[in-house]
Design an enzyme around this catalytic site. Structure first.
Site, short mmCIF file in Angstrom:
data_model
loop_
_atom_site.label_atom_id
_atom_site.label_comp_id
_atom_site.label_asym_id
_atom_site.label_seq_id
_atom_site.Cartn_x
_atom_site.Cartn_y
_atom_site.Cartn_z
N GLN A 1 47.77 35.76 47.69
CA GLN A 1 47.24 34.86 46.56
C GLN A 1 46.00 33.80 47.20
O GLN A 1 46.26 33.39 48.43
CB GLN A 1 48.35 33.89 45.99
CG GLN A 1 47.55 33.17 44.70
CD GLN A 1 47.42 34.10 43.47
OE1 GLN A 1 47.93 35.22 43.29
NE2 GLN A 1 46.59 33.41 42.66
N LYS B 1 53.14 36.90 37.90
CA LYS B 1 52.74 37.98 38.46
C LYS B 1 54.38 38.75 38.65
O LYS B 1 54.45 39.94 38.24
CB LYS B 1 52.13 38.27 39.82
CG LYS B 1 50.56 38.04 39.32
CD LYS B 1 49.64 37.71 40.57
CE LYS B 1 48.29 37.31 40.30
NZ LYS B 1 47.37 36.75 41.38
N ASP C 1 44.62 44.44 44.62
CA ASP C 1 43.59 43.47 44.35
C ASP C 1 42.25 44.38 44.35
O ASP C 1 41.51 44.05 43.55
CB ASP C 1 43.33 42.10 45.08
CG ASP C 1 44.35 41.00 44.51
OD1 ASP C 1 44.34 40.89 43.37
OD2 ASP C 1 44.37 40.19 45.41
N1 GUN Z 1 43.76 33.80 42.76
C1 GUN Z 1 43.42 33.95 41.18
N2 GUN Z 1 43.29 35.13 41.03
C2 GUN Z 1 43.71 36.03 42.14
C3 GUN Z 1 43.60 37.34 42.06
O1 GUN Z 1 43.45 38.05 40.89
N3 GUN Z 1 44.08 37.85 43.13
C4 GUN Z 1 44.46 37.05 44.22
N4 GUN Z 1 44.62 37.82 45.62
N5 GUN Z 1 44.31 35.66 44.35
C5 GUN Z 1 43.94 35.15 43.15
#
Ligand code: GUN
Length: 313
Positions: free
Chosen positions: A97, A53, A120
């Site tokens: 996350q 990311k 998100d």
């Molecule tokens: N863990 C795995 N995928 C995601 C996501 O898209 N967002 C977040 N916050 N945690 C994750």
């Protein structure tokens, strides 16, 4: 042969569009978008996701801020970090996350993120905005699914869409987005009676049950469009790990188009996170986040969609 929808290529196009949006925002005197990524602990899979990311931010000109916290961080400390980021005007997107360590209440933490910075799209306020058509930020994977569908469908109005899976992260929000485009949506799941029968009527199938190989060839009507959201790691006959989708790709070649696994929905998710961050930066700098009029305005998703049709109730 069904057309293969190339998620990597579509994600690259979306990144180009996002980068152009960043440049245009700055040229217009706006802020450079900033994304804060919080990682608590050192879960190896989460480390990989977070690294991806942050690298993706660089490509499109988004400033990333990594908040790495030890696994022992208390809930209060984490809430303090979120409060600081909520108040920081240079931060337009906040992503915490998951999974979080077990002593932390995930729902409380995600609910503390400012909904206008919740890139998100998991915050209950954004869930409510999506289901009432009042703007807000949409979860990344459902958004990516809609963009992929747009590459092969000109007109969504009146199409029969069957969503398999009812998760908060994919099934429910993608059903809302399909409704927004005037599809007739049936949400199903692994306990649905006569699932093959229901799927056979669909013009659009979104398979997001996390059940490898669930959708067989005779579930699919000729000319349907299939989005395969499943990614299950299985051991192949050659002893190597492979990623398997929810759809039997080889059996659905009478479809109009289908996404591969990998290389379909997967690459869209990070591209949509970046697009959401820019949308948040634009809305926050214009003081306009989530303020659509529920009775008159269709949500503006023009940054994301190639065409934005709006829609009647
Ligand atoms: N863990 C795995 N995928 C995601 C996501 O898209 N967002 C977040 N916050 N945690 C994750």
């Amino acid at each position: 042969m069904a057309e293969i929808i190339d998620g990597r290529a579509v994600a690259r196009q979306l990144d180009d569009k996002t980068k152009a949006e960043v440049d245009a925002l700055i040229a217009a005197g706006g802020p450079r978008p900033g994304l804060a990524v919080i990682l608590v602990g050192a879960d190896p899979a989460s480390e990989v996701y977070v690294r991806r990311k942050i690298k993706a931010c660089e490509k499109v000109g988004i400033v990333s801020l990594e908040e790495r916290l030890p696994a022992e961080t208390s809930q209060e400390e984490l809430m303090g970090v979120i409060a600081r980021l909520n108040a920081d005007l240079s931060v337009h997107g906040i992503l915490c996350q998951v999974p979080l360590p077990p002593h932390i209440d995930t729902r409380t933490v995600l609910g503390a993120i400012d909904p206008d910075k919740d890139v998100d799209g998991f915050h209950p306020v954004n869930v409510g905005r999506l289901s009432t058509g009042t703007g807000g930020i949409v979860p990344c994977t459902p958004l990516g699914i809609m963009i992929l569908l747009e590459t092969v469908i000109d007109d969504f109005v009146g199409k029969d869409a069957v969503v398999i899976g009812k998760s908060n992260i994919v099934g429910k929000p993608v059903a809302m987005l399909l409704l927004e485009r005037e599809c007739t949506v049936t949400v199903t799941h692994i306990y649905t009676a006569d699932l093959p029968e229901i799927a056979r009527k669909a013009d659009i199938i979104v398979a997001a049950a996390g059940a490898p190989g669930l959708v067989r060839g005779d579930w699919v009507k000729p000319g349907a469009v299939i989005i395969d959201v499943g990614i299950t790691r299985l051991m192949g006959e050659d002893g190597k790990e492979k990623l398997v989708g929810d759809v039997r790709f080889d059996e659905v070649q009478h479809a109009k188009a289908v996404t591969p696994v990998p290389g379909g929905v997967g690459p869209m998710t990070i591209a949509c996170l970046l697009a959401n961050t820019v949308q948040a930066a634009k809305a926050l700098s214009a003081g306009a986040a989530g303020n659509a009029d529920p009775y008159h305005d269709a949500p503006d998703r023009s940054l994301i969609y190639a065409t934005s049709e709006g829609g009647a109730d």
